[in-house]
Design a protein around this motif. Structure first.
Motif, PDB file in Angstrom:
ATOM      1  N   LEU A   1       0.760  -1.277   0.025  1.00 11.23           N
ATOM      2  CA  LEU A   1       0.035   0.026   0.119  1.00 11.23           C
ATOM      3  C   LEU A   1       1.015   1.373  -0.090  1.00 11.23           C
ATOM      4  O   LEU A   1       0.542   2.115  -0.824  1.00 11.23           O
ATOM      5  N   TYR A   2       1.898   1.275   1.051  1.00 10.43           N
ATOM      6  CA  TYR A   2       2.653   2.470   0.789  1.00 10.43           C
ATOM      7  C   TYR A   2       3.877   2.273   0.136  1.00 10.43           C
ATOM      8  O   TYR A   2       4.841   1.739   0.438  1.00 10.43           O
TER       9      TYR A   2
ATOM     10  N   SER B   1      -7.413  14.640   9.562  1.00  9.98           N
ATOM     11  CA  SER B   1      -7.037  13.380  10.062  1.00  9.98           C
ATOM     12  C   SER B   1      -7.955  12.213   9.924  1.00  9.98           C
ATOM     13  O   SER B   1      -9.013  12.311   9.276  1.00  9.98           O
ATOM     14  N   GLY B   2      -7.817  10.919  10.040  1.00 11.22           N
ATOM     15  CA  GLY B   2      -8.630  10.030  10.179  1.00 11.22           C
ATOM     16  C   GLY B   2      -8.725   9.339   8.691  1.00 11.22           C
ATOM     17  O   GLY B   2      -9.809   8.733   8.240  1.00 11.22           O
ATOM     18  N   ARG B   3      -7.979   9.625   8.134  1.00 10.67           N
ATOM     19  CA  ARG B   3      -8.011   9.280   6.511  1.00 10.67           C
ATOM     20  C   ARG B   3      -7.598   7.563   6.570  1.00 10.67           C
ATOM     21  O   ARG B   3      -6.812   7.136   7.392  1.00 10.67           O
ATOM     22  N   ASP B   4      -8.029   7.142   5.347  1.00  9.83           N
ATOM     23  CA  ASP B   4      -7.647   5.477   5.227  1.00  9.83           C
ATOM     24  C   ASP B   4      -6.568   5.601   4.832  1.00  9.83           C
ATOM     25  O   ASP B   4      -5.670   6.266   4.198  1.00  9.83           O
ATOM     26  N   ASP B   5      -5.615   4.305   4.727  1.00  8.03           N
ATOM     27  CA  ASP B   5      -4.485   4.321   4.346  1.00  8.03           C
ATOM     28  C   ASP B   5      -4.174   4.446   2.797  1.00  8.03           C
ATOM     29  O   ASP B   5      -3.241   4.973   2.374  1.00  8.03           O
ATOM     30  N   LEU B   6      -5.116   3.769   1.921  1.00 11.15           N
ATOM     31  CA  LEU B   6      -4.849   4.220   0.595  1.00 11.15           C
ATOM     32  C   LEU B   6      -4.750   5.897   0.118  1.00 11.15           C
ATOM     33  O   LEU B   6      -3.865   6.098  -0.539  1.00 11.15           O
ATOM     34  N   SER B   7      -5.695   6.648   0.852  1.00 11.62           N
ATOM     35  CA  SER B   7      -5.792   7.917   0.757  1.00 11.62           C
ATOM     36  C   SER B   7      -4.356   8.531   1.191  1.00 11.62           C
ATOM     37  O   SER B   7      -3.855   9.458   0.489  1.00 11.62           O
ATOM     38  N   LEU B   8      -3.980   8.240   2.284  1.00 11.77           N
ATOM     39  CA  LEU B   8      -2.503   8.703   2.743  1.00 11.77           C
ATOM     40  C   LEU B   8      -1.669   8.360   1.974  1.00 11.77           C
ATOM     41  O   LEU B   8      -0.667   9.060   1.507  1.00 11.77           O
ATOM     42  N   ALA B   9      -1.583   6.984   1.315  1.00 13.35           N
ATOM     43  CA  ALA B   9      -0.415   6.535   0.424  1.00 13.35           C
ATOM     44  C   ALA B   9      -0.395   7.477  -0.885  1.00 13.35           C
ATOM     45  O   ALA B   9       0.435   7.990  -1.372  1.00 13.35           O
ATOM     46  N   LEU B  10      -1.567   7.737  -1.422  1.00  9.54           N
ATOM     47  CA  LEU B  10      -1.588   8.431  -2.670  1.00  9.54           C
ATOM     48  C   LEU B  10      -1.220  10.011  -2.063  1.00  9.54           C
ATOM     49  O   LEU B  10      -0.653  10.541  -2.949  1.00  9.54           O
ATOM     50  N   LEU B  11      -1.687  10.349  -1.034  1.00  7.31           N
ATOM     51  CA  LEU B  11      -1.093  11.719  -0.654  1.00  7.31           C
ATOM     52  C   LEU B  11       0.148  12.172  -0.650  1.00  7.31           C
ATOM     53  O   LEU B  11       0.986  12.901  -1.033  1.00  7.31           O
ATOM     54  N   TYR B  12       0.891  11.156   0.033  1.00  4.63           N
ATOM     55  CA  TYR B  12       2.443  11.134  -0.035  1.00  4.63           C
ATOM     56  C   TYR B  12       2.898  10.868  -1.327  1.00  4.63           C
ATOM     57  O   TYR B  12       4.084  11.712  -1.365  1.00  4.63           O
ATOM     58  N   SER B  13       2.470  10.210  -2.298  1.00  2.00           N
ATOM     59  CA  SER B  13       2.971  10.004  -3.541  1.00  2.00           C
ATOM     60  C   SER B  13       2.857  11.420  -4.250  1.00  2.00           C
ATOM     61  O   SER B  13       3.640  11.466  -5.508  1.00  2.00           O
ATOM     62  N   ALA B  14       1.904  11.863  -3.979  1.00  2.56           N
ATOM     63  CA  ALA B  14       1.561  13.377  -4.757  1.00  2.56           C
ATOM     64  C   ALA B  14       2.368  14.358  -4.460  1.00  2.56           C
ATOM     65  O   ALA B  14       2.756  15.394  -5.574  1.00  2.56           O
ATOM     66  N   VAL B  15       3.093  14.597  -3.347  1.00  2.00           N
ATOM     67  CA  VAL B  15       3.593  15.637  -2.917  1.00  2.00           C
ATOM     68  C   VAL B  15       5.178  15.548  -2.956  1.00  2.00           C
ATOM     69  O   VAL B  15       5.730  14.514  -3.447  1.00  2.00           O
TER      70      VAL B  15
END
Length: 194
Positions: free
Chosen positions: A56-57, A137-151
């Protein structure tokens, strides 16, 4: 009555009866703290870092993820991660504000935007000098992984931290991290490499 001393004595008495006690810490910094403590100085201390689902990450194509998330393709995106980082001095909000002031004074703010993870839009928004979005806060893991990849970069401004899951998640997504050399950060961050 000193409650701390009473609890400490109970721990010392109880743990002294355990022959093969191994202390497990999530970072080298915390392991060193355990080795220096009177309660654990004669015990085996091991480090087992926090785990993460790398299916996922993982790194993803930045432009594709930005299109999915509706983020601009032509700007640098800075992600800050820290809950209550403006209210809790340990989270380093006062330092990130000064850093942003320096960037604004150098004229480097026009081509960058800021996303703040872990904080919802406050009643009175802080003016960082950058276009700012709050990811909450309180986002799911996929949303967080996408956010990290986008920045382009993840900033963890904390001045007290053990082993930051957000730093580990960001690095696993291929996004470089800016953080202080504290706690468990050196376990994850290789200076000038990631």
């Amino acid at each position: 009555f000193d409650l701390n001393r009473w609890v400490w004595k109970r721990k010392k008495k109880a743990w002294s009866k355990i022959r093969n006690l191994t202390v497990v810490a999530p970072s080298n910094w915390m392991a060193e703290c355990a080795r220096e403590s009177i309660l654990f100085k004669d015990r085996r201390v091991e480090v087992i870092h926090v785990g993460l689902d790398h299916t996922l990450y993982r790194p993803r194509d930045k432009d594709t993820v930005r299109r999915i998330l509706g983020m601009p393709l032509d700007k640098k995106i800075i992600l800050i991660g820290a809950m209550n980082f403006l209210k809790d001095k340990r989270k380093g909000g006062h330092l990130i504000k000064r850093a942003f002031e320096n960037l604004v004074n150098q004229g480097l703010h026009d081509n960058a935007i800021v996303y703040i993870l872990g904080t919802s839009v406050p009643k009175i928004e802080e003016n960082f000098g950058f276009e700012t979005y709050y990811y909450g806060s309180g986002r799911d893991d996929l949303s967080l992984a996408l956010l990290y990849s986008a920045v382009d970069v993840f900033v963890a401004p904390s001045i007290e931290e053990n082993f930051s899951a957000t730093v580990f998640e960001s690095l696993s997504c291929g996004t470089p991290v800016v953080a202080f050399n504290i706690g468990g950060m050196p376990d994850m961050i290789m200076h000038n490499k990631n």
